[in-house]
Design a protein around this motif. Structure first.
Motif, mmCIF file in Angstrom:
data_model
loop_
_atom_site.group_PDB
_atom_site.id
_atom_site.type_symbol
_atom_site.label_atom_id
_atom_site.label_comp_id
_atom_site.label_asym_id
_atom_site.label_seq_id
_atom_site.Cartn_x
_atom_site.Cartn_y
_atom_site.Cartn_z
ATOM 1 N N ASP A 34 0.823 -1.210 0.000
ATOM 2 C CA ASP A 34 0.000 0.000 0.000
ATOM 3 C C ASP A 34 0.860 1.264 0.000
ATOM 4 O OD1 ASP A 34 -2.157 -1.721 0.129
ATOM 5 O OD2 ASP A 34 -2.517 -1.408 2.268
ATOM 6 N N VAL A 35 1.937 1.251 0.788
ATOM 7 C CA VAL A 35 2.819 2.418 0.869
ATOM 8 C C VAL A 35 3.497 2.671 -0.469
ATOM 9 C CG1 VAL A 35 4.895 3.371 1.954
ATOM 10 C CG2 VAL A 35 3.184 2.201 3.357
ATOM 11 N N VAL A 36 4.062 1.621 -1.064
ATOM 12 C CA VAL A 36 4.767 1.773 -2.347
ATOM 13 C C VAL A 36 3.797 2.250 -3.422
ATOM 14 C CG1 VAL A 36 6.021 0.551 -4.171
ATOM 15 C CG2 VAL A 36 6.559 0.115 -1.765
ATOM 16 N N LYS A 37 2.604 1.695 -3.460
ATOM 17 C CA LYS A 37 1.604 2.100 -4.448
ATOM 18 C C LYS A 37 1.294 3.590 -4.314
ATOM 19 C CE LYS A 37 -3.046 1.067 -6.079
ATOM 20 N NZ LYS A 37 -4.250 0.250 -5.895
ATOM 21 N N ARG A 38 1.145 4.058 -3.090
ATOM 22 C CA ARG A 38 0.839 5.484 -2.887
ATOM 23 C C ARG A 38 2.015 6.382 -3.288
ATOM 24 N NH1 ARG A 38 -2.592 8.518 1.611
ATOM 25 N NH2 ARG A 38 -2.301 10.559 0.706
ATOM 26 N N LEU A 39 3.232 5.955 -2.942
ATOM 27 C CA LEU A 39 4.403 6.749 -3.323
ATOM 28 C C LEU A 39 4.517 6.873 -4.841
ATOM 29 C CD1 LEU A 39 7.063 5.470 -0.769
ATOM 30 C CD2 LEU A 39 5.850 7.663 -0.739
ATOM 31 N N VAL A 40 4.247 5.789 -5.547
ATOM 32 C CA VAL A 40 4.345 5.793 -7.010
ATOM 33 C C VAL A 40 3.200 6.593 -7.630
ATOM 34 C CG1 VAL A 40 4.204 4.335 -9.069
ATOM 35 C CG2 VAL A 40 5.620 3.630 -7.135
ATOM 36 N N GLU A 41 1.967 6.290 -7.237
ATOM 37 C CA GLU A 41 0.802 6.902 -7.880
ATOM 38 C C GLU A 41 0.581 8.362 -7.480
ATOM 39 O OE1 GLU A 41 -2.536 4.345 -7.124
ATOM 40 O OE2 GLU A 41 -1.761 2.763 -8.423
ATOM 41 N N THR A 42 0.807 8.693 -6.228
ATOM 42 C CA THR A 42 0.516 10.052 -5.756
ATOM 43 C C THR A 42 1.689 11.003 -5.941
ATOM 44 O OG1 THR A 42 -1.000 9.127 -4.111
ATOM 45 C CG2 THR A 42 -0.297 11.394 -3.769
ATOM 46 N N TYR A 43 2.898 10.509 -5.699
ATOM 47 C CA TYR A 43 4.061 11.391 -5.710
ATOM 48 C C TYR A 43 5.035 11.122 -6.866
ATOM 49 C CZ TYR A 43 2.238 12.349 -1.112
ATOM 50 O OH TYR A 43 1.410 12.688 -0.074
ATOM 51 N N GLY A 44 4.810 10.071 -7.641
ATOM 52 C CA GLY A 44 5.694 9.749 -8.749
ATOM 53 C C GLY A 44 7.081 9.312 -8.301
ATOM 54 N N GLU A 45 7.196 8.825 -7.066
ATOM 55 C CA GLU A 45 8.492 8.421 -6.532
ATOM 56 C C GLU A 45 8.800 6.966 -6.861
ATOM 57 O OE1 GLU A 45 8.283 11.465 -2.723
ATOM 58 O OE2 GLU A 45 8.671 9.350 -2.359
ATOM 59 N N THR A 46 10.073 6.693 -7.128
ATOM 60 C CA THR A 46 10.541 5.334 -7.348
ATOM 61 C C THR A 46 11.694 5.053 -6.386
ATOM 62 O OG1 THR A 46 12.067 6.065 -9.070
ATOM 63 C CG2 THR A 46 9.894 5.299 -9.790
ATOM 64 N N ARG A 47 11.951 3.782 -6.151
ATOM 65 C CA ARG A 47 13.014 3.420 -5.207
ATOM 66 C C ARG A 47 14.372 3.757 -5.790
ATOM 67 N NH1 ARG A 47 13.334 -2.558 -2.834
ATOM 68 N NH2 ARG A 47 13.918 -2.954 -4.979
ATOM 69 N N ARG A 48 15.196 4.445 -5.002
ATOM 70 C CA ARG A 48 16.522 4.871 -5.430
ATOM 71 C C ARG A 48 17.642 4.164 -4.684
ATOM 72 N NH1 ARG A 48 16.086 9.342 -8.684
ATOM 73 N NH2 ARG A 48 13.942 9.395 -9.368
ATOM 74 N N GLY A 49 17.340 3.595 -3.531
ATOM 75 C CA GLY A 49 18.365 2.909 -2.758
ATOM 76 C C GLY A 49 17.746 2.146 -1.612
ATOM 77 N N LEU A 50 18.522 1.237 -1.048
ATOM 78 C CA LEU A 50 18.044 0.464 0.099
ATOM 79 C C LEU A 50 19.213 -0.010 0.931
ATOM 80 C CD1 LEU A 50 18.245 -2.970 -0.359
ATOM 81 C CD2 LEU A 50 16.865 -2.235 -2.265
ATOM 82 N N GLY A 51 18.904 -0.424 2.138
ATOM 83 C CA GLY A 51 19.918 -0.947 3.046
ATOM 84 C C GLY A 51 19.252 -1.764 4.135
ATOM 85 N N ILE A 52 20.023 -2.642 4.754
ATOM 86 C CA ILE A 52 19.516 -3.473 5.836
ATOM 87 C C ILE A 52 19.790 -2.772 7.161
ATOM 88 C CG2 ILE A 52 19.640 -5.729 6.964
ATOM 89 C CD1 ILE A 52 18.534 -5.813 4.119
ATOM 90 N N ALA A 53 18.759 -2.644 7.962
ATOM 91 C CA ALA A 53 18.876 -2.023 9.286
ATOM 92 C C ALA A 53 18.853 -3.117 10.350
ATOM 93 C CB ALA A 53 17.734 -1.037 9.492
ATOM 94 N N ARG A 54 18.771 -2.702 11.590
ATOM 95 C CA ARG A 54 18.759 -3.664 12.698
ATOM 96 C C ARG A 54 17.530 -4.557 12.677
ATOM 97 N NH1 ARG A 54 19.636 -0.010 17.794
ATOM 98 N NH2 ARG A 54 20.079 1.712 16.440
ATOM 99 N N GLN A 55 17.677 -5.724 13.219
ATOM 100 C CA GLN A 55 16.600 -6.697 13.417
ATOM 101 C C GLN A 55 15.840 -7.024 12.133
ATOM 102 O OE1 GLN A 55 14.407 -4.852 16.591
ATOM 103 N NE2 GLN A 55 15.853 -5.550 18.135
ATOM 104 N N GLY A 56 16.553 -7.029 11.019
ATOM 105 C CA GLY A 56 15.957 -7.455 9.760
ATOM 106 C C GLY A 56 15.097 -6.423 9.064
ATOM 107 N N ALA A 57 15.115 -5.186 9.504
ATOM 108 C CA ALA A 57 14.343 -4.133 8.835
ATOM 109 C C ALA A 57 15.074 -3.693 7.570
ATOM 110 C CB ALA A 57 14.150 -2.944 9.774
ATOM 111 N N VAL A 58 14.313 -3.230 6.592
ATOM 112 C CA VAL A 58 14.881 -2.747 5.335
ATOM 113 C C VAL A 58 14.553 -1.267 5.191
ATOM 114 C CG1 VAL A 58 14.848 -2.969 2.816
ATOM 115 C CG2 VAL A 58 14.657 -5.013 4.254
ATOM 116 N N MET A 59 15.593 -0.443 5.004
ATOM 117 C CA MET A 59 15.427 0.988 4.785
ATOM 118 C C MET A 59 15.465 1.240 3.289
ATOM 119 S SD MET A 59 17.094 3.998 3.806
ATOM 120 C CE MET A 59 18.727 3.362 3.642
ATOM 121 N N GLU A 60 14.500 2.034 2.790
ATOM 122 C CA GLU A 60 14.441 2.352 1.362
ATOM 123 C C GLU A 60 14.307 3.860 1.172
ATOM 124 O OE1 GLU A 60 12.062 -1.119 -0.760
ATOM 125 O OE2 GLU A 60 10.998 -0.366 1.007
ATOM 126 N N VAL A 61 14.938 4.363 0.123
ATOM 127 C CA VAL A 61 14.811 5.766 -0.255
ATOM 128 C C VAL A 61 14.051 5.812 -1.576
ATOM 129 C CG1 VAL A 61 16.028 7.875 -0.887
ATOM 130 C CG2 VAL A 61 16.975 6.367 0.877
#
Length: 99
Positions: free
Chosen positions: A32-59
């Motif tokens: 749902d979050v990715v769909k809103r970022l793409v459809e409402t704001y025209g944003e696409t994923r530019r980078g990612l990284g692994i954070a603590r406890q298996g979380a994934v950070m995305e820009v």
């Protein structure tokens, strides 16, 4: 003294409820979050990284509007918005020489 304690307790309870409501608005299933970022704001994923406890950070960012979003997806699939802003610029800086 009892009135003061009661007021403090009620104030703390209100802050907890407000924090839960804010979290409910800024976190949702990743799809749902990715769909809103793409459809409402025209944003696409530019980078990612692994954070603590298996979380994934995305820009996410948009070349057209310059808007950007940092999101963190938890192992349970919930994605929370961490920060948003304007004037995103992609940079490719050279690494400094070894000293």
């Amino acid at each position: 003294m009892k009135k003061t304690f009661f007021k403090m307790t009620m104030g703390l309870g209100n802050m907890v409820l407000a924090a839960q409501q804010v979290q409910a608005r800024t976190c949702a299933p990743r799809e749902d979050v990715v769909k809103r970022l793409v459809e409402t704001y025209g944003e696409t994923r530019r980078g990612l990284g692994i954070a603590r406890q298996g979380a994934v950070m995305e820009v996410y960012a948009s070349d057209q509007t310059g808007s950007w979003t940092i999101a963190v997806t938890l192992p349970d699939g919930m994605t929370c918005l961490i920060a948003t802003g304007q004037a995103y610029e992609e940079m490719a800086e050279a690494l400094p020489p070894n000293v």
